[in-house]
Design a protein around this motif. Structure first.
Motif, PDB file in Angstrom:
ATOM      1  N   VAL A   1       0.871  -1.188   0.000  1.00  0.00           N
ATOM      2  CA  VAL A   1       0.000   0.000   0.000  1.00  0.00           C
ATOM      3  C   VAL A   1       0.901   1.229   0.000  1.00  0.00           C
ATOM      4  CG1 VAL A   1      -1.763   1.290   1.253  1.00  0.00           C
ATOM      5  CG2 VAL A   1      -1.819  -1.224   1.231  1.00  0.00           C
ATOM      6  N   ALA A   2       0.728   2.071  -1.007  1.00  0.00           N
ATOM      7  CA  ALA A   2       1.600   3.235  -1.178  1.00  0.00           C
ATOM      8  C   ALA A   2       0.792   4.527  -1.155  1.00  0.00           C
ATOM      9  CB  ALA A   2       2.363   3.138  -2.497  1.00  0.00           C
TER      10      ALA A   2
ATOM     11  N   ILE B   1      -2.545   5.216  -3.052  1.00  0.00           N
ATOM     12  CA  ILE B   1      -3.397   6.257  -2.489  1.00  0.00           C
ATOM     13  C   ILE B   1      -2.889   7.602  -3.002  1.00  0.00           C
ATOM     14  CG2 ILE B   1      -4.390   7.209  -0.390  1.00  0.00           C
ATOM     15  CD1 ILE B   1      -4.812   4.154  -0.766  1.00  0.00           C
ATOM     16  N   ILE B   2      -3.693   8.256  -3.833  1.00  0.00           N
ATOM     17  CA  ILE B   2      -3.341   9.566  -4.366  1.00  0.00           C
ATOM     18  C   ILE B   2      -3.848  10.645  -3.410  1.00  0.00           C
ATOM     19  CG2 ILE B   2      -3.932  11.234  -6.165  1.00  0.00           C
ATOM     20  CD1 ILE B   2      -3.750   9.040  -8.180  1.00  0.00           C
ATOM     21  N   ASN B   3      -2.951  11.540  -3.051  1.00  0.00           N
ATOM     22  CA  ASN B   3      -3.304  12.635  -2.147  1.00  0.00           C
ATOM     23  C   ASN B   3      -2.959  13.961  -2.813  1.00  0.00           C
ATOM     24  OD1 ASN B   3      -1.413  14.497  -0.220  1.00  0.00           O
ATOM     25  ND2 ASN B   3      -3.398  14.110   0.700  1.00  0.00           N
TER      26      ASN B   3
ATOM     27  N   ASN C   1      -6.450   1.756 -16.368  1.00  0.00           N
ATOM     28  CA  ASN C   1      -5.346   0.822 -16.587  1.00  0.00           C
ATOM     29  C   ASN C   1      -5.404  -0.356 -15.615  1.00  0.00           C
ATOM     30  OD1 ASN C   1      -4.352   2.543 -18.564  1.00  0.00           O
ATOM     31  ND2 ASN C   1      -3.053   3.658 -17.122  1.00  0.00           N
ATOM     32  N   ASP C   2      -6.596  -0.570 -15.075  1.00  0.00           N
ATOM     33  CA  ASP C   2      -6.842  -1.679 -14.142  1.00  0.00           C
ATOM     34  C   ASP C   2      -6.061  -1.527 -12.847  1.00  0.00           C
ATOM     35  OD1 ASP C   2      -8.574  -2.959 -15.944  1.00  0.00           O
ATOM     36  OD2 ASP C   2      -6.884  -3.928 -16.950  1.00  0.00           O
ATOM     37  N   GLY C   3      -5.748  -0.292 -12.490  1.00  0.00           N
ATOM     38  CA  GLY C   3      -5.023  -0.061 -11.255  1.00  0.00           C
ATOM     39  C   GLY C   3      -5.934  -0.012 -10.050  1.00  0.00           C
ATOM     40  N   LYS C   4      -5.409  -0.430  -8.914  1.00  0.00           N
ATOM     41  CA  LYS C   4      -6.122  -0.319  -7.648  1.00  0.00           C
ATOM     42  C   LYS C   4      -5.681   0.986  -7.014  1.00  0.00           C
ATOM     43  CE  LYS C   4      -7.380  -2.978  -3.533  1.00  0.00           C
ATOM     44  NZ  LYS C   4      -7.116  -4.195  -2.727  1.00  0.00           N
TER      45      LYS C   4
ATOM     46  N   THR D   1      -7.254   2.453   8.311  1.00  0.00           N
ATOM     47  CA  THR D   1      -8.486   1.721   8.593  1.00  0.00           C
ATOM     48  C   THR D   1      -8.947   0.930   7.370  1.00  0.00           C
ATOM     49  OG1 THR D   1      -9.203   3.340  10.237  1.00  0.00           O
ATOM     50  CG2 THR D   1     -10.912   1.948   9.251  1.00  0.00           C
ATOM     51  N   GLU D   2      -8.827   1.534   6.208  1.00  0.00           N
ATOM     52  CA  GLU D   2      -9.343   0.907   4.988  1.00  0.00           C
ATOM     53  C   GLU D   2      -8.376  -0.110   4.381  1.00  0.00           C
ATOM     54  OE1 GLU D   2     -10.316   4.198   2.476  1.00  0.00           O
ATOM     55  OE2 GLU D   2     -12.072   4.780   3.663  1.00  0.00           O
ATOM     56  N   ASN D   3      -7.085  -0.005   4.702  1.00  0.00           N
ATOM     57  CA  ASN D   3      -6.099  -0.878   4.065  1.00  0.00           C
ATOM     58  C   ASN D   3      -5.291  -1.727   5.047  1.00  0.00           C
ATOM     59  OD1 ASN D   3      -6.005   0.088   1.003  1.00  0.00           O
ATOM     60  ND2 ASN D   3      -6.200   1.911   2.284  1.00  0.00           N
TER      61      ASN D   3
END
Length: 246
Positions: free
Chosen positions: A8-9, A34-36, A53-56, A79-81
């Motif tokens: 998770v990035a 996670i884009i911030n 592009n099928d990215g999570k 919490t979510e990841n």
């Protein structure tokens, strides 16, 4: 081949430009990204593009200069990841001006985002990484940390990022957490495209490679530092600038 499946990035300032290029690279390496950013429309557009592009990938609006917003953001991501493996502190702004003309507002605004914002993100996430016994912190400094005309605020902030990175590296190494800084040179982004043509040509003339860098040039270095292969690289300051700083 680097594969970040299961990682998770978080990438700050990732709605466009260098940050988006970094996020795109990590998505392509199968990380959950996670884009911030402070720009909601930009965040939404970036997420939509990368999802195609099928990215999570997930997007959050958060001002890194605001400690409360950052803490709430980090809590939500955890919490979510359930974990945070990679932190790329990329968010940054410039308010250039000669030293004798620079206002206190120009100084403070840049330091708040470019240095204090890195601290705001690093502090809570370093605690998480300590507890999970692993993590990668990658801070975007700049070749300007060595000093640059008209950028007293920016240079001071980026030099501070180097010091913060090296301190984090010393404190966190025993927990299998590394902290490294990347110093991009002259990279073709929205920020640099705003300079006059003469300035652009002058900057490129200083680069032995003969061209401005691309976001993917920086992203490629980050992808390695984020991987398991880089577990013994810690506290380094790496120039990615085509030889501009030698």
């Amino acid at each position: 081949m680097i594969n970040l499946t299961g990682k998770v990035a978080i990438v700050t300032g990732a709605a466009r430009g260098l940050g988006f290029g970094i996020a795109e690279k990590l998505v392509n390496l199968n990380a959950t990204v996670i884009i911030n950013d402070i720009d909601k429309a930009g965040v939404d557009a970036a997420v939509k593009t990368l999802e195609q592009n099928d990215g999570k990938v997930f997007g959050y609006v958060c001002n890194v200069a605001n400690e409360q917003q950052v803490n709430e953001f980090v809590d939500q991501v955890l919490t979510e990841n359930e974990r945070i493996d990679i932190l790329v502190n990329n968010a940054g702004i410039n308010r250039d001006g000669m030293l004798h003309k620079m206002t206190s507002e120009q100084w403070k605004t840049v330091l708040d985002v470019n240095l204090t914002g890195v601290f705001h993100m690093t502090q809570p996430i370093s605690k998480i990484m300590r507890e999970q016994n692993g993590g990668r912190i990658i801070n975007i400094s700049s070749a300007s940390w060595l000093g640059n005309v008209g950028q007293a605020n920016y240079a001071a902030a980026k030099a501070g990022v180097v010091g913060l990175t090296k301190t984090a590296a010393r404190e966190l190494a025993r927990y299998d957490v590394t902290a490294n800084a990347i110093c991009p040179g002259f990279i073709d982004t929205d920020m640099t495209r705003g300079v006059p043509e003469k300035v652009w040509d002058m900057m490129v003339s200083k680069i032995p490679a003969g061209r401005a860098g691309k976001p993917e040039d920086v992203a490629n270095c980050i992808s390695f530092l984020a991987s398991d292969q880089a577990s013994y690289i810690n506290g380094e300051v790496i120039n990615v600038g085509g030889g501009m700083v030698l």
